[in-house]
Design a protein around this motif. Sequence first.
Motif, PDB file in Angstrom:
ATOM      1  N   ASN A 123       0.826  -1.216   0.000  1.00  0.00           N
ATOM      2  CA  ASN A 123       0.000   0.000   0.000  1.00  0.00           C
ATOM      3  C   ASN A 123       0.854   1.256   0.000  1.00  0.00           C
ATOM      4  OD1 ASN A 123      -2.324  -1.476  -0.041  1.00  0.00           O
ATOM      5  ND2 ASN A 123      -2.675  -1.359   2.168  1.00  0.00           N
ATOM      6  N   LEU A 124       1.908   1.255   0.802  1.00  0.00           N
ATOM      7  CA  LEU A 124       2.792   2.412   0.847  1.00  0.00           C
ATOM      8  C   LEU A 124       3.469   2.609  -0.508  1.00  0.00           C
ATOM      9  CD1 LEU A 124       4.206   4.700   2.319  1.00  0.00           C
ATOM     10  CD2 LEU A 124       5.921   3.052   3.093  1.00  0.00           C
ATOM     11  N   LEU A 125       3.921   1.544  -1.079  1.00  0.00           N
ATOM     12  CA  LEU A 125       4.588   1.622  -2.372  1.00  0.00           C
ATOM     13  C   LEU A 125       3.632   2.146  -3.444  1.00  0.00           C
ATOM     14  CD1 LEU A 125       7.227   1.082  -3.828  1.00  0.00           C
ATOM     15  CD2 LEU A 125       6.426  -1.217  -4.299  1.00  0.00           C
ATOM     16  N   ARG A 126       2.410   1.669  -3.396  1.00  0.00           N
ATOM     17  CA  ARG A 126       1.393   2.146  -4.352  1.00  0.00           C
ATOM     18  C   ARG A 126       1.211   3.653  -4.209  1.00  0.00           C
ATOM     19  NH1 ARG A 126      -3.686   0.516  -2.212  1.00  0.00           N
ATOM     20  NH2 ARG A 126      -3.577   2.560  -1.287  1.00  0.00           N
ATOM     21  N   ASP A 127       1.185   4.116  -2.971  1.00  0.00           N
ATOM     22  CA  ASP A 127       1.016   5.545  -2.731  1.00  0.00           C
ATOM     23  C   ASP A 127       2.250   6.331  -3.176  1.00  0.00           C
ATOM     24  OD1 ASP A 127      -1.500   5.069  -1.730  1.00  0.00           O
ATOM     25  OD2 ASP A 127      -0.861   5.076   0.371  1.00  0.00           O
ATOM     26  N   ALA A 170       7.908  15.958  -0.822  1.00  0.00           N
ATOM     27  CA  ALA A 170       7.483  14.595  -1.126  1.00  0.00           C
ATOM     28  C   ALA A 170       6.739  13.979   0.058  1.00  0.00           C
ATOM     29  CB  ALA A 170       8.691  13.741  -1.499  1.00  0.00           C
ATOM     30  N   LYS A 171       7.255  14.188   1.263  1.00  0.00           N
ATOM     31  CA  LYS A 171       6.592  13.639   2.452  1.00  0.00           C
ATOM     32  C   LYS A 171       5.217  14.269   2.646  1.00  0.00           C
ATOM     33  CE  LYS A 171       9.944  14.307   5.431  1.00  0.00           C
ATOM     34  NZ  LYS A 171      10.780  14.293   6.636  1.00  0.00           N
ATOM     35  N   LYS A 172       5.134  15.578   2.399  1.00  0.00           N
ATOM     36  CA  LYS A 172       3.844  16.256   2.548  1.00  0.00           C
ATOM     37  C   LYS A 172       2.827  15.714   1.534  1.00  0.00           C
ATOM     38  CE  LYS A 172       1.677  20.753   2.723  1.00  0.00           C
ATOM     39  NZ  LYS A 172       1.182  21.554   1.649  1.00  0.00           N
ATOM     40  N   LEU A 173       3.236  15.585   0.274  1.00  0.00           N
ATOM     41  CA  LEU A 173       2.351  15.058  -0.754  1.00  0.00           C
ATOM     42  C   LEU A 173       1.961  13.607  -0.480  1.00  0.00           C
ATOM     43  CD1 LEU A 173       4.052  16.601  -3.912  1.00  0.00           C
ATOM     44  CD2 LEU A 173       1.852  17.271  -2.905  1.00  0.00           C
ATOM     45  N   LEU A 174       2.921  12.817  -0.001  1.00  0.00           N
ATOM     46  CA  LEU A 174       2.655  11.408   0.315  1.00  0.00           C
ATOM     47  C   LEU A 174       1.652  11.318   1.465  1.00  0.00           C
ATOM     48  CD1 LEU A 174       3.263   8.466  -0.342  1.00  0.00           C
ATOM     49  CD2 LEU A 174       5.219   8.589   1.218  1.00  0.00           C
ATOM     50  N   ALA A 175       1.816  12.165   2.463  1.00  0.00           N
ATOM     51  CA  ALA A 175       0.868  12.192   3.600  1.00  0.00           C
ATOM     52  C   ALA A 175      -0.536  12.521   3.106  1.00  0.00           C
ATOM     53  CB  ALA A 175       1.327  13.186   4.634  1.00  0.00           C
ATOM     54  N   GLU A 176      -0.651  13.465   2.167  1.00  0.00           N
ATOM     55  CA  GLU A 176      -1.972  13.824   1.620  1.00  0.00           C
ATOM     56  C   GLU A 176      -2.577  12.634   0.864  1.00  0.00           C
ATOM     57  OE1 GLU A 176      -1.416  17.332  -0.778  1.00  0.00           O
ATOM     58  OE2 GLU A 176      -0.876  18.564   0.961  1.00  0.00           O
ATOM     59  N   ILE A 177      -1.760  11.923   0.111  1.00  0.00           N
ATOM     60  CA  ILE A 177      -2.245  10.758  -0.629  1.00  0.00           C
ATOM     61  C   ILE A 177      -2.739   9.683   0.330  1.00  0.00           C
ATOM     62  CG2 ILE A 177      -1.508   8.810  -2.093  1.00  0.00           C
ATOM     63  CD1 ILE A 177       0.371  10.833  -3.532  1.00  0.00           C
ATOM     64  N   ILE A 178      -1.965   9.426   1.370  1.00  0.00           N
ATOM     65  CA  ILE A 178      -2.314   8.376   2.343  1.00  0.00           C
ATOM     66  C   ILE A 178      -3.585   8.720   3.086  1.00  0.00           C
ATOM     67  CG2 ILE A 178      -1.558   7.285   4.498  1.00  0.00           C
ATOM     68  CD1 ILE A 178       1.334   7.410   3.332  1.00  0.00           C
ATOM     69  N   THR A 179      -3.745   9.992   3.480  1.00  0.00           N
ATOM     70  CA  THR A 179      -4.957  10.357   4.225  1.00  0.00           C
ATOM     71  C   THR A 179      -6.207  10.318   3.355  1.00  0.00           C
ATOM     72  OG1 THR A 179      -4.487  12.708   3.878  1.00  0.00           O
ATOM     73  CG2 THR A 179      -3.781  11.760   5.974  1.00  0.00           C
TER      74      THR A 179
END
Length: 181
Positions: A123-127, A170-179
């Motif tokens: 799931n993380l990799l997909r995100d 990147a971390k900010k965008l990834l956090a938005e994707i995950i949420t």
Amino acid sequence: MEVKDAINKAIKKEQSAFNFLLDTFWNDVYAFQLKRTLNENDAEDITIQTFSKAFDKIDTYNDAYKFKTWLITISKNIHIDLIRKQKKLIKNTSKDNNDNFFDIVDDSPTPEDKIITEQNLANLLRDVKKLKPHYQEVINLRYFQELSYKEISEELNEPINNVKVKLLRAKKLLAEIITKA
């Protein structure tokens, strides 16, 4: 946190202040560059370079001016410098136009991707793969290959501050994707 407080804390190298300033002014600088370049990737690259340079030189900020104005000025100057470099490069390469190279992105899964999937990190990799390629690369180098900022800087041939800003973004965008998932 207020902007003036954040600037003072950033001068003292407090990471939370850098995050606050990046989050507060990212859209302003990005929108400014998007209007100038008419290209999302160029606008994003210049915005990253802007914050990198600003954070590196934060102690030179003159509070007689608005912080946003200072950032926009840095951003404008970076863009002008890039245009000059491109014009110089075009002049040099137009003499010999026989060498055309194309970078082909290999999207096939690596052995590391398979291992990560087996370890229930699919799931993380997909995100992560939803991010733009340059953000994927910096996340991969930092968190999957566990390289230091210096090693990433050398690998990407970019200043360390650019790497730090890219990772923050990147971390900010990834956090938005995950949420959102």
